[in-house]
Write an enzyme that holds these catalytic residues in place. Structure first.
Site, PDB file in Angstrom:
ATOM      1  N   LYS A 254       0.582  -1.169   0.215  1.00 36.70           N
ATOM      2  CA  LYS A 254      -0.307  -0.279  -0.221  1.00 36.70           C
ATOM      3  C   LYS A 254       0.927   1.573  -0.362  1.00 36.70           C
ATOM      4  O   LYS A 254       2.009   1.340   0.648  1.00 36.70           O
ATOM      5  CB  LYS A 254      -1.091   0.060   1.116  1.00 36.70           C
TER       6      LYS A 254
ATOM      7  N   ASP B  67      -2.637   9.912   4.006  1.00 36.09           N
ATOM      8  CA  ASP B  67      -3.830   9.817   4.068  1.00 36.09           C
ATOM      9  C   ASP B  67      -4.848  10.843   5.069  1.00 36.09           C
ATOM     10  O   ASP B  67      -4.652  11.015   6.258  1.00 36.09           O
ATOM     11  CB  ASP B  67      -4.027   8.486   4.295  1.00 36.09           C
TER      12      ASP B  67
ATOM     13  N   LYS C 250     -10.561  12.943   8.861  1.00 32.35           N
ATOM     14  CA  LYS C 250      -9.368  12.197  10.025  1.00 32.35           C
ATOM     15  C   LYS C 250     -10.044  13.120  10.711  1.00 32.35           C
ATOM     16  O   LYS C 250      -8.853  14.095  11.367  1.00 32.35           O
ATOM     17  CB  LYS C 250      -7.861  11.593  10.090  1.00 32.35           C
TER      18      LYS C 250
ATOM     19  N   ASP D  71       1.403   5.772   6.324  1.00 32.32           N
ATOM     20  CA  ASP D  71       0.642   5.293   5.860  1.00 32.32           C
ATOM     21  C   ASP D  71       1.285   4.941   4.463  1.00 32.32           C
ATOM     22  O   ASP D  71       0.449   3.482   3.375  1.00 32.32           O
ATOM     23  CB  ASP D  71      -1.112   5.956   5.376  1.00 32.32           C
TER      24      ASP D  71
ATOM     25  N   ASP E  99     -12.232   6.794   3.793  1.00 36.18           N
ATOM     26  CA  ASP E  99     -10.837   6.719   4.430  1.00 36.18           C
ATOM     27  C   ASP E  99     -10.443   5.178   4.673  1.00 36.18           C
ATOM     28  O   ASP E  99      -9.436   4.681   5.344  1.00 36.18           O
ATOM     29  CB  ASP E  99     -11.504   7.461   5.874  1.00 36.18           C
TER      30      ASP E  99
ATOM     31  N   GLU F  15      -9.681   4.158   1.846  1.00 35.83           N
ATOM     32  CA  GLU F  15      -8.786   4.458   0.635  1.00 35.83           C
ATOM     33  C   GLU F  15      -7.835   3.736  -0.018  1.00 35.83           C
ATOM     34  O   GLU F  15      -7.907   2.903  -0.866  1.00 35.83           O
ATOM     35  CB  GLU F  15      -8.352   5.794  -0.027  1.00 35.83           C
TER      36      GLU F  15
ATOM     37  N   ARG G 274      -7.346   0.156   0.749  1.00 38.02           N
ATOM     38  CA  ARG G 274      -8.318  -1.572   0.337  1.00 38.02           C
ATOM     39  C   ARG G 274      -9.042  -0.400  -1.121  1.00 38.02           C
ATOM     40  O   ARG G 274      -8.605  -1.361  -2.156  1.00 38.02           O
ATOM     41  CB  ARG G 274      -9.374  -1.731   0.563  1.00 38.02           C
TER      42      ARG G 274
END
Length: 489
Positions: A255, A260, A267, A279, A339, A341, A343
């Site tokens: 990933k 993010d 967030k 992230d 949030d 995202e 995946r």
């Protein structure tokens, strides 16, 4: 760092720092032997109430010639000295040696481990725990650390344990640097540049797909996440091809969200938006692993690294909660949480990885807070559709000293991903959130392909540092992946 074996005993060894591990029950006998060279050590141990328990430690500066510093480490009961305790003792010895240059001599009882394994464990621990990132300081702190490690009283067979240590540790350190760097430094383009550097230095193949290339391949899930950022996305494919016959082909997918914000599901509060630079920890792990693999050159194993990298930001073009997007396989996804995202980017990355016809695919991602709640910050979660692959990864993680725990891939939980309008939603209910995340990813893996998902949201970062990990980025996953690939060669 230089590693070697020393045939000298404690009376003869002449380096800069000497570290000796003492089990409970052996303290008096070893202290008597040390007394012949280091007068007063017996009294010092008694005054310190040193019993040889795990965590007991005494550091003294001997008078006269010989080592500048003597470190005595408690190891606990002899029959409880396992690989994890060896690793911890070696790390403690290295930390106690900070301030001295030259060589660190280390004697630890390794009866429970073979000599080669003991050498590898100690060498990795010493190098990894001495790492310190000072790239962003105006005036870095001057550091004096050992340049060489000599292991005392190990058989000559232990020498081969050093073979992969520096290459593996270099990969871990690269991953740490990538995760620790701020998001204005590590961007999608910077990750692509890192891959280009590895390819150039080690003769690997590299393909970088730009936005238009991803559009042509129908990567609507990945591109939906990227559309809120001014920075262009980068889809990175790095390939290691061994000399000679290819017996196994594997894919490592990471990933790569370099920042993010959460998107419109912004967030807030405990979500720690300021730490969302990490992230991209999955991409850092696979890039670090590829750097190590490229140097070690395992025979017979072809390795494909795939990273779909972008930012998840908020602007007038950003994806909305409720949008429906299409992945490269035609599956439609209702985005009920912007949030979640990672995946979405992994969906298209996994589809692409499976196009390379691998025997196995392993993805690493800082995917869910639910996994951190379940396992804490020292363990990653493992989900897999293949028992043999799961067991091999567990063994590789144990060899590297990285915590990994297999989690259930319970199919009935997939009902939580049902959408009224699309083929599926990107998130399910809060209970079992890490499981539904894994079930989501499974939908984008070819039917007969062995696959494992490792959620590294917990161990990617250590606030205080522990064991071989200084405070900050840990480089989690590199050792597991490298060990897994080497075991297949």
């Amino acid at each position: 760092m230089r590693f070697s074996l020393s045939s000298a005993d404690l009376q003869e060894w002449n380096g800069d720092v000497l570290a000796v591990g003492l089990p409970q029950g052996d303290v008096d006998a070893t202290a008597t032997a040390l007394e012949q060279r280091f007068a007063g050590i017996t009294d010092a141990l008694k005054q310190q109430e040193f019993k040889g328990k795990p965590g007991d430690q005494l550091v003294i500066t001997p008078l006269g010639g010989g080592p500048q510093r003597l470190v005595v480490l408690g190891l606990g009961e002899s029959d409880a000295i396992d690989t994890e305790r060896l690793r911890g003792a070696a790390a403690r010895a290295a930390k106690a040696a900070i301030g001295c240059e030259g060589s660190l001599g280390l004697q630890l009882p390794c009866a429970g481990s073979d000599a080669q394994e003991a050498a590898r464990i100690c060498a990795e621990a010493v190098r990894l725990c001495l790492y310190k990132d000072q790239r962003f300081r105006k005036e870095p702190d001057p550091r004096r650390i050992p340049e060489a490690l000599e292991l005392i009283d190990l058989s000559p067979a232990a020498e081969s344990g050093f073979a992969a240590v520096n290459a593996t540790c270099a990969g871990v350190e690269l991953a740490r640097e990538l995760v620790a760097a701020p998001p204005n430094v590590v961007t999608p383009a910077a990750l692509a540049d890192t891959a280009a550097g590895i390819a150039k230095d080690h003769g690997l193949e590299l393909k970088v797909l730009e936005r238009s290339d991803c559009e042509a391949k129908g990567m609507g899930a990945f591109l939906a996440v990227s559309q809120g950022s001014d920075l262009p996305p980068k889809f990175i494919h790095l390939i290691y091809r061994p000399e000679g016959e290819v017996k196994r082909r594997v894919a490592l997918v990471g990933k790569g969200l370099t920042f993010d914000s959460g998107g419109y599901n912004l967030k807030v509060g405990a979500a720690q938006i300021d730490m969302m630079k990490f992230d991209m920890g999955g991409s850092a792990a696979v890039l670090g692993a590829m750097r190590s693999i490229a140097e070690l050159k395992p025979a017979g194993v072809e390795v494909h690294m795939v990273v779909a990298s972008c930012e998840n930001m908020v602007n007038g073009s950003a994806v909305h909660p409720g949008d429906i997007v299409m992945a490269a396989n035609g599956m439609t996804i209702e985005i009920n949480n912007t949030d979640a995202e990672g995946r979405l980017t992994l969906a298209d990355a996994l589809l692409y990885a499976c196009e390379q016809k691998p025997d196995a695919v392993v993805d690493l991602a800082t995917l869910t807070g639910a996994c951190v709640i379940a396992l804490g910050d020292e363990m990653a979660g493992l989900w897999s559709n293949n028992d043999d692959l799961a067991e091999a990864l567990d063994a590789a993680a144990q060899t590297g000293g990285e915590g990994l725990w297999r989690m259930p891939l319970r199919q009935s939980y997939k009902d939580g991903l049902k959408s009224l309008l699309a083929d599926m939603k990107n998130t399910g209910p809060r209970p079992g959130g890490s499981i539904t995340a894994a079930l989501f990813l499974k939908e984008f893996v070819a039917k007969d392909t062995a696959w494992a998902h490792i959620d590294i949201a917990g161990p990617v970062w250590s606030d205080k540092g522990k064991g071989v990990n200084p405070a900050g980025a840990t480089g989690y996953g590199v050792r597991t992946l490298v060990n897994w690939v080497l075991a297949q060669s």
